[in-house]
Write an enzyme that holds these catalytic residues in place. Structure first.
Site, mmCIF file in Angstrom:
data_model
loop_
_atom_site.group_PDB
_atom_site.id
_atom_site.type_symbol
_atom_site.label_atom_id
_atom_site.label_comp_id
_atom_site.label_asym_id
_atom_site.label_seq_id
_atom_site.Cartn_x
_atom_site.Cartn_y
_atom_site.Cartn_z
ATOM 1 N N HIS A 94 0.786 -1.229 0.000
ATOM 2 C CA HIS A 94 0.000 0.000 0.000
ATOM 3 C C HIS A 94 0.820 1.282 0.000
ATOM 4 C CE1 HIS A 94 -3.080 -2.940 0.235
ATOM 5 N NE2 HIS A 94 -3.813 -2.023 -0.353
ATOM 6 N N GLU A 141 -11.083 -12.301 -4.439
ATOM 7 C CA GLU A 141 -9.648 -12.103 -4.202
ATOM 8 C C GLU A 141 -9.055 -13.156 -3.287
ATOM 9 O OE1 GLU A 141 -8.926 -8.228 -2.491
ATOM 10 O OE2 GLU A 141 -10.683 -8.343 -1.197
ATOM 11 N N ARG A 157 2.321 -10.152 -0.363
ATOM 12 C CA ARG A 157 2.427 -9.123 -1.406
ATOM 13 C C ARG A 157 3.335 -7.961 -1.018
ATOM 14 N NH1 ARG A 157 -3.651 -6.625 -1.625
ATOM 15 N NH2 ARG A 157 -2.726 -4.696 -2.321
ATOM 16 N N ARG A 175 -15.745 0.463 -2.714
ATOM 17 C CA ARG A 175 -15.525 -0.716 -1.875
ATOM 18 C C ARG A 175 -15.659 -0.328 -0.407
ATOM 19 N NH1 ARG A 175 -9.872 -3.626 -2.357
ATOM 20 N NH2 ARG A 175 -9.134 -1.859 -1.139
ATOM 21 N N ASP A 188 -4.515 -9.536 -4.098
ATOM 22 C CA ASP A 188 -4.703 -10.510 -3.026
ATOM 23 C C ASP A 188 -4.860 -11.931 -3.571
ATOM 24 O OD1 ASP A 188 -4.470 -9.178 -0.556
ATOM 25 O OD2 ASP A 188 -6.319 -8.104 -0.986
ATOM 26 N N CYS A 244 -9.763 -5.495 -10.974
ATOM 27 C CA CYS A 244 -9.323 -4.193 -10.455
ATOM 28 C C CYS A 244 -7.961 -4.287 -9.775
ATOM 29 C CB CYS A 244 -10.357 -3.592 -9.516
ATOM 30 S SG CYS A 244 -10.661 -4.590 -8.058
HETATM 31 C C1 PEP Z 1 -6.611 -6.516 -4.920
HETATM 32 O O1 PEP Z 1 -6.456 -7.207 -3.906
HETATM 33 O O2 PEP Z 1 -6.259 -6.865 -6.045
HETATM 34 C C2 PEP Z 1 -7.238 -5.195 -4.824
HETATM 35 C C3 PEP Z 1 -7.570 -4.541 -5.909
HETATM 36 O O3 PEP Z 1 -7.424 -4.665 -3.603
HETATM 37 P P1 PEP Z 1 -6.246 -4.094 -2.673
HETATM 38 O O4 PEP Z 1 -5.017 -3.932 -3.520
HETATM 39 O O5 PEP Z 1 -6.751 -2.803 -2.136
HETATM 40 O O6 PEP Z 1 -6.116 -5.146 -1.623
HETATM 41 MG MG MG Z 2 -7.429 -6.787 -2.044
#
Ligand code: PEP
Ligand code: MG
Length: 583
Positions: free
Chosen positions: A193, A434, A468, A336, A458, A505
């Site tokens: 993030h 996910e 990740r 979301r 995810d 996404c």
């Molecule tokens: C994902 O997990 O691919 C996603 C789009 O959500 P985030 O990256 O916010 O976990």
């Molecule tokens: Mg995610």
């Protein structure tokens, strides 16, 4: 030639500036027994350090209030109050009177307090642990006479590159965009993030450098290349010229891509692909809307919370959602619900967990905290009055979670009825797919939801059991692994059976080679970071679905991500040229 540190390009852009090294960790504290004579001066030393820490915190608080708002500033107010707590000061003084040196005494009391708060039954009290840690670092740094690395020390216009182990939410809110021009971290990957936030803020960033904080002393001049993922320390004049040229080339390429904004994302064989943007911060919405995106495929609402001590209320959320909806003028905006937890904790956080990615997060936390969840749902139902809002639930693994969320949505609607506040009730509700559970058993969810959105960040993490955010595992985070490709193909098929929308996404949609694979696997809706919209649009317009399907079918038959990449590369280079595979 300068020393080149290699990491991962997390947010594009090339900048040159001085290093601002930030080591935000509790320092080692040596044990020292003091004589009775030393006790008064040791107590004075403690109180002096605390007074200085408080002065600094007041400056930080004022700055946060100016730049980020009053709510953000409250974090620091809470930390000042800790330093004014009589019980705490009395405990430290008592230990000094028992012949312990000030730093040892302060550290010991803070450790005890942290342990006590971490075990507290009330969430509010547990949230104080991060504040206690911040206070512990500040005071110990002063008592031990260590270099003060506070990010607020950087003067405006410094154009500095912040080098730190990992960027926590608390540090993020302190960042002064006029002082910090780039971010480099030891930890993190492209999907962590820090990377996502840096891209949202438009700050060039390199993550996953592993040991940059150990190899740098601070104040060196560096060039940071957020596209290539390198940090060059003490670059030679030739290297600086080469980087400037590259930066210019990037700007030209971006300008070229921007000309695509008004063109349709239609493949060479006439198939329409829907291209939406991922929006992390409401302030990004207007800019994202000019990228050519046809709406928002993912708004990450947890970024409304990150870096704060309390959750935003209904009005604040409503205003944020309406801003995004208005920016996209009636186009779909998929919002979301909070995906808090994992690596996305608000300051103070929720209880520390041994395995936060497998922990109390996202829909799980929301269902267990119905007040927080219903507040968000009310804001969403109200925002839906202004456009095409769709609600998306994160980390769903079982149908019960969807059903419970819908019960809470009904309750939220009734609460608005009771208040006589206008809202829209027929808001579509979809889920992020996910987890392997949701992917394999997507058919168990299909008739209860209006759409699927595949969160590949995810999905890859959980399918391959690869964290990740762990820089050491970066080469093992392989979205083209046959297991991932098969799951995506299967999710797309299930969506077709249930005649519901399916989009991707996750980051896979934002890069040409993986986006090519997704189109070949049957996806027709992609949501990408706003900067990638033109890049992916060019991809869509250059390829044929027939070629993508053939390449994806071949990739599905391979036995590894490397083999899959090799079979996708050929036809893609044919359509786009080798240079276009970057990004
Ligand atoms: C994902 O997990 O691919 C996603 C789009 O959500 P985030 O990256 O916010 O976990
Ligand atoms: Mg995610």
């Amino acid at each position: 030639m300068g020393l080149t540190l290699r990491g991962l390009g997390a947010s594009p852009g090339i900048i040159e500036g001085p290093v601002h090294l930030l080591r935000w960790e509790v320092p080692d504290v040596p044990h020292r027994v003091i004589s009775d004579d030393e006790i008064p001066s040791e107590i004075e030393r403690l109180h002096d350090a605390i007074a200085r820490a408080k002065d600094r915190l007041k400056k930080v608080r004022d700055r946060a209030e100016q730049h980020a708002g009053q709510k953000e500033a409250e974090i620091f107010e809470a930390q000042i109050l800790i330093l004014e707590d009589h019980t705490l000061l009395y405990s430290v003084d008592s230990l000094i009177r028992q012949n312990q040196c000030a730093e040892w005494a302060f550290n010991l009391v803070l450790l005890e307090w942290r342990q006590h708060f971490a075990r507290h039954t009330q969430a509010m009290m547990r949230e104080r642990v991060a504040d206690l840690t911040d206070v512990q670092i500040r005071v110990l740094t002063l008592l031990l006479g260590l270099d003060d690395h506070d990010p607020v020390d950087v003067p405006k216009g410094a154009n500095a590159v912040l080098v730190t182990h990992d960027l926590t939410p608390g540090l993020t809110v302190q960042l002064d965009r006029e002082a910090i021009a780039g971010i480099a971290t030891d930890a993190g990957t492209r999907t962590s993030h820090v990377a996502i936030l840096a891209r949202s803020l438009g700050i060039p960033a390199v993550v996953g450098l592993r040991d940059a904080t150990r190899r740098l002393r601070g104040h060196e001049r560096v060039v940071l290349d957020g596209s290539d993922g390198v940090l060059v320390v003490d670059p030679s004049p030739e290297e600086i010229i080469a980087f400037h040229r590259r930066a210019q080339r990037e700007q030209v390429m971006e300008a070229e891509l921007r000309t695509l904004a008004t063109l349709e994302p239609v493949t060479a064989d006439g198939v329409r692909v829907t291209l939406r943007a991922n929006v992390d911060l409401p302030e990004e919405a207007e800019q994202a809307a000019t990228s050519g995106a046809e709406g928002v495929g993912l708004m990450r609402t947890e970024f409304l919370v990150v870096g704060r001590t309390s959750m935003p209320d209904e009005e604040e959320q409503y205003a944020a959602y309406v801003r995004v909806v208005r920016a996209f003028g009636g186009r779909p905006v998929i919002i979301r619900t909070y995906d808090i937890g994992g690596d996305k904790l608000p300051v103070g956080g929720f209880p520390a967990e041994a395995n936060p990615f497998l922990g109390w997060r996202a829909i799980r936390m929301c269902l267990d905290q119905p007040d927080i969840f219903r507040t968000q749902l009310r804001a969403l139902l109200r925002a839906a009055m202004h456009g095409d809002v769709r609600i998306m639930l994160p980390l769903v693994v079982t149908i019960d979670e969807v059903r419970q969320a819908k019960v809470l949505l009904d309750e939220a609607a009734r609460e608005l009825d009771a208040r006589g506040v206008p809202y829209r009730r027929d808001v579509p509700v979809g889920v992020m797919v996910e987890t392997p559970a949701a992917a394999v058993a997507a058919d168990t969810l299909g008739d209860e939801v209006d759409f699927f959105s595949i969160g590949t960040n995810d999905l890859v993490q959980y399918t391959l059991a690869v964290d990740r955010g762990n820089a050491n595992l970066n080469s093992r985070f392989t979205p083209l692994h046959p297991a991932v490709l098969r799951l995506i193909q299967s999710i797309a098929r299930t969506a077709r059976e249930f005649v519901i929308d399916v989009a991707v996404c996750g980051e896979m949609a934002s890069h040409p080679i993986t986006a090519f694979a997704l189109i070949g696997l049957g996806l027709r809706q992609l949501s990408v970071n706003p900067r990638s919209v033109p890049l992916v649009k060019r991809l869509v317009r250059s390829i044929s679905v027939a070629a993508a399907e053939k390449a994806a079918a071949a990739a599905l038959r391979t036995r590894s991500a490397a083999e899959a990449e090799a079979v996708l590369r050929g036809p893609l280079i044919e359509a786009l040229g080798a240079a276009a595979l970057e990004g």
